[in-house]
Motif scaffolding. Structure first.
Motif: not given
Length: 982
Positions: A255-276
């Motif tokens: 839903t690209p039209w919702t990008i102008p209304s973005n207020k946060a980005v969510a993550y899940n502590p249980a997921i494995s993340y990396g820097l690429y």
């Protein structure tokens, strides 16, 4: 022959036979004849006369209201016929089975039709007086109610058609408003601003029940958010690594039209993340060498491949912990954009959320709390309600305060994609805010009326809080609406099938608060006032005054809900106790599901033909009503009654074409009830319903209906024979069961068994089981067995005890079969009944199923006759071989030898007239070993048949071949026929 030869002429004995006599036609002619029976029932007032039967326990099936727009489709027919099966069968089993049909009359579909008329004339609906507009809607509904009523009646559906319930009747509108006021007064009503499913086409909020899911092709974008700051770890005091300050967090959305209304980005502590890190790029690419991205490890390869990178063009730098992610602050992709007027120059926090997964996307979720339920819940949890956005208008357009995109629509008024998505995507490309894009087809919510896609939109709405304690003192089943509903589902309601319980329970267990308001005009308004200077959270925001409520209800009872919209309504209802300038009148209308959810109050509770305790014995609708009428009725009643408004719920499947495909006018595979009744008659349509397993989806089409009609003809032939056999039967010819031959007593045993099966089946709403048992009984046990055997006695016997017993059984069969089948084949059983009992006031539908004496049951006799029938199968099969080989033309030409291994069976066969049972002229029973040439059947062990022809002459009256034929006073007759002629 010589002229002088003397010859004895054999008389024509046909006229001496007691052949069946009936005017009951072989061809039913249902399409032409059924309307006459309908008129007859109306003339003699069958439904009203049944209500006059006193002392019967009540049974109330509450009708889920169909919508008053358009002709009936086959799903309507299925639903109403099932209801009719239940009402009629319960009535004939001794209940006072009431059925008040009803209609939903308010809501968007009708309003939409009237607006369409205005649009075609170039008129603006908003310029029409609202009361005049509502009156047009009322007239539209009235017209379709009259049409649908006649279409339902044509299906043979009984009920109080003269006085149905309508949600737009003045009393109904008054009660709906009264039920709403209970929410107002008990503290569960509140106004909130949260994302709801919104139709830009219809410009109103939608309930889950008003939404259906279809495939939809959406834009997909992968958007990087720059990290602008990173805080130290609060628990350890350790410093954040500086390599994250140049990183970008990537989100994915459809839903690209919702990008102008973005207020946060969510993550899940249980997921494995990396820097690429990007180490190489192709020629055309939106990423650069040296860029670093934060991604879920399980999705990193897929994301970077979408960004057009190949293997070896990126490297994983290191792990990134949840603590590190929690400390990041991001910049909105449009931060500092030219022409943005500082609109997006705010920090975007990272927040944790269990709804984030690494199954698709990037492992990070773009969060716009005004356009998603989980996003909204995350902000409510943190107390960030002041960060909500109001960027989208009711037409699905960006509002004037939104830079760059104002006026651009997400969905157009015609239900097509607007320019908002592409504009946002183009601007992201321009500012370097995109690493990949694409398209995907997925299941997406659409309005079930306009068929157009819907959006989540933050807008002020009125809600019923389902987890707030209801201040009404009715706490037997719980203190909140949710608690009461879940308790009702488990403890108070019987579900048919049982899977319905699980479906509704899980829905109510997980559902949010109920959105009650709609921004339309045709419906019952939310009859409340709000204080101008107060906030929705203030204690005095809502006016709660019993005297004001009473004035509103009095006006609605007399004038209907139009009273709310008439000039001076506010002053009239507030009276002298309140300053009208301090209060605002709410003009939203109630969700139409609140209307139908309230029907228990003005039908079951208020009508004399409702339910004594205001609770229905049964609600019956399609499986979609777990999210519709069953659901809204449960919520509404739990808020006002404290419990479910029903004791039982039955659900049926959907109708499909013969190949199992969904019906569609565009595919040309629909089946209209009107077409079926014109070609075959309503009884064939009803029979299709009875034969099907309604708990699953049902198929219907030309070949299926043809097969149903063929089965009907077989049943009709059985009934025709039975009618002929009871012609002129009188009570003085009746024989007591104890004095009957074994064969008749065996049939009575089967009747007693079937009476139990039929009653149990009807009580369990197992119409398929009931009809299958009765059809098999009629075609296999009666036509192919009992009638076949007793035809000889009925035609050829004189006034013998055997014939009188057979005729008595035929009479008993008549009364049971007609009443057992009357709930299903309403027209045919009326025809059968009137053929025997004509009269101005006569009707099968005024009868009850007769009580069956318990002493008809005789298990030892039944076991014996089961052996007899098994042996008979071998004999008839052996004779059929001889008939096929043209050795004989009829079974009466045979006198087979039957070898029986088991002594018990041999004794049973010798104790009955087995030659009559097998319809042979003679038969020889022996326990001798079977010769090799004996005919055998693998499924009937121990019985073998050796064919022999009957010896003697053919009786010219009964056609049996017997040695004594020609040795009696009447020429060419056997002893039995000679006696009958005497």
């Amino acid at each position: 022959m010589c002229a002088d030869t003397t010859e004895t002429t054999v008389p024509d004995y046909k006229t001496t036979l007691s052949l069946p006599k009936t005017d009951f036609p072989m061809r039913a002619g249902l399409p032409k004849r059924e309307p006459d029976w309908l008129a007859r029932w109306e003339k003699i007032g069958v439904y009203d006369r049944l209500r006059e039967k006193e002392g019967r326990p009540a049974f109330t099936l509450h009708d889920g209201p169909p919508y008053a727009n358009g002709h009936l489709h086959i799903g309507h027919a299925l639903n109403k016929v099932l209801k009719d099966f239940i009402v009629r069968s319960q009535q004939m089993m001794g209940r006072d089975a009431r059925y008040v049909p009803g209609w939903d009359c308010h809501g968007l579909p009708i309003e939409w039709k009237i607006e369409q008329k205005y649009r075609e004339k170039g008129q603006n609906k908003d310029e029409v007086d609202v009361v005049d507009f509502r009156q047009e809607c009322r007239r539209f509904a009235e017209g379709w109610i009259d049409i649908q009523r006649e279409e339902f009646k044509r299906l043979g559906v009984t009920g109080n058609w003269a006085d149905p319930y309508l949600t737009m009747n003045f009393h109904a509108e008054r009660v709906i408003a009264e039920e709403f006021q209970k929410f107002l007064m008990n503290g569960t009503l509140y106004q909130g601003s949260k994302p709801v499913m919104w139709s830009p086409v219809e410009k109103t909020a939608l309930a889950e029940a008003e939404v259906e899911y279809h495939d939809h092709k959406s834009h997909t974008i992968w958007v990087p958010f720059d990290v602008v700051s990173a805080s130290d770890f609060p628990n350890t005091g350790a410093c954040m690594d500086t390599d994250l300050l140049s990183a970008r967090v990537v989100i994915w959305t459809t839903t690209p039209w919702t990008i102008p209304s973005n207020k946060a980005v969510a993550y899940n502590p249980a997921i494995s993340y990396g820097l690429y890190e990007v180490t190489g790029t192709p020629e055309e690419c939106w990423v650069k060498v040296g860029d670093t991205y934060l991604l879920a490890d399980a999705l990193a390869e897929e994301v970077l491949t979408k960004a057009r990178l190949s293997d070896g063009q990126w490297t994983r730098v290191r792990d990134v912990s949840a603590d590190e992610l929690a400390g990041l602050t991001l910049a909105h992709p449009f931060r500092g954009v030219e022409g943005g007027e500082d609109f997006w120059d705010y920090d975007v926090p990272m927040i944790d959320g269990e709804h984030v997964t690494d199954e698709a996307g990037t492992g990070f979720v773009h969060t716009a709390p005004s356009h998603g339920q989980e996003d909204y819940d995350a902000f409510v949890k943190r107390g960030w309600m002041d960060r909500m956005t109001h960027n989208i208008g009711e037409a699905g357009e960006f509002l004037p305060h939104v830079p760059l995109f104002k006026g651009l629509e997400v969905i157009t008024a015609k239900g097509k994609e607007g320019k908002a998505n592409t504009a946002v995507i183009d601007k992201l490309v321009e500012v370097g805010g995109l690493i990949a894009r694409g398209r995907m087809t997925h299941s997406y919510p659409h309005s079930w009326r306009s068929k157009a896609p819907v959006i989540y939109r933050n807008t002020p709405q009125w809600f019923a809080a389902i987890d707030r304690e209801v201040g009404d003192g009715q706490d037997t089943y719980g203190k909140t609406i949710r608690e009461r509903a879940l308790t009702s589902i488990d403890k108070l309601v019987k579900w048919t099938p049982q899977t319905g319980r699980n479906r509704l329970y899980s829905m109510i267990e997980a559902r949010p608060d109920w959105v009650l308001s709609r921004q339309r005009a045709w419906g019952v308004p939310l009859t409340c006032f709000v204080k101008r200077a107060a906030m929705p959270t203030d204690a005095d925001f809502l006016l709660r005054d019993e005297a004001v409520n009473a004035r509103i209800l009095e006006a609605f009872e007399a004038e209907g809900a139009d009273a709310w919209y008439k000039p001076g309504a506010k002053e009239r209802f507030l009276g002298n106790d309140y300053d009208p300038s301090e209060w605002e009148q709410v003009f939203d209308i109630l969700d139409v599901w609140f209307d139908s959810g309230s029907t228990h109050a003005f039908v079951l509770r208020d009508r004399p033909d409702g339910s004594e305790d205001g609770i229905a014995d049964l609600y019956l609708e399609g499986t979609d009503q777990h999210r519709g009428w069953f659901h809204s009725s449960m919520l509404q009643a739990c808020g006002t009654l404290g419990r479910a408004p029903y004791r039982g719920v039955l659900t049926h499947g959907f109708t499909l074409d013969e190949k199992g495909n969904k019906m569609s006018k565009s595919l040309g595979n629909t089946v209209a009830p009107e077409d079926v009744t014109k070609q075959y008659g309503a009884d064939i349509l009803r029979l299709w319903v009875a034969q099907a397993d309604y708990t699953a989806d049902l198929r219907i089409g030309p070949e299926i209906l043809k097969g149903t009609a063929d089965g009907y003809r077989r049943l009709r032939n059985t009934l025709r024979y039975m009618l002929g056999a009871v012609t002129h039967f009188t009570e003085d010819q009746r024989v007591d069961a104890k004095d009957m031959p074994e064969l008749e007593r065996y049939i009575l045993h089967r009747l007693a068994e079937l009476d139990h099966v039929v009653r149990e089946g009807y009580a369990a709403y197992d119409f398929q089981g009931v009809y299958q048992q009765l059809f098999n009984f009629c075609t296999v046990e009666l036509s192919a067995f009992y009638f076949d055997i007793r035809k000889d006695a009925l035609y050829c016997d004189g006034d013998t005890a055997r014939r009188r017993a057979a005729r008595t059984v035929m009479d008993l069969l008549f009364h049971r079969l007609t009443t057992w089948l009357a709930p299903i084949l309403v027209f045919t059983m009326e025809e059968v009944w009137l053929e025997r009992f004509p009269g101005d006031d006569s009707s099968i539908h005024l009868q009850d199923i007769p009580e069956t004496p318990k002493d008809w049951l005789d298990e030892p006799l039944a076991a014996k006759w089961q052996m007899v029938r098994r042996a008979r199968r071998v004999v008839t099969a052996a004779l059929e071989v001889q008939r096929t080989d043209k050795v004989i033309g009829a079974s009466l030409e045979a006198a087979p030898v039957v070898h029986v291994r088991e002594p018990d069976m041999l004794e049973a066969l010798k104790s009955v007239a087995f030659e009559d049972v097998c319809i042979t002229s003679d038969i020889f029973l022996t326990g001798d070993p079977m010769p090799n040439e004996a005919y055998r059947m693998p499924e009937v062990e121990g019985v073998g048949v050796v064919f022999e022809k009957a010896e003697g002459e053919k009786c010219q009256r009964c056609w049996k071949i017997l040695p004594d034929v020609g040795h009696h006073a009447h020429p060419a007759t056997c002893k039995r026929c000679n006696a009958a002629l005497d």
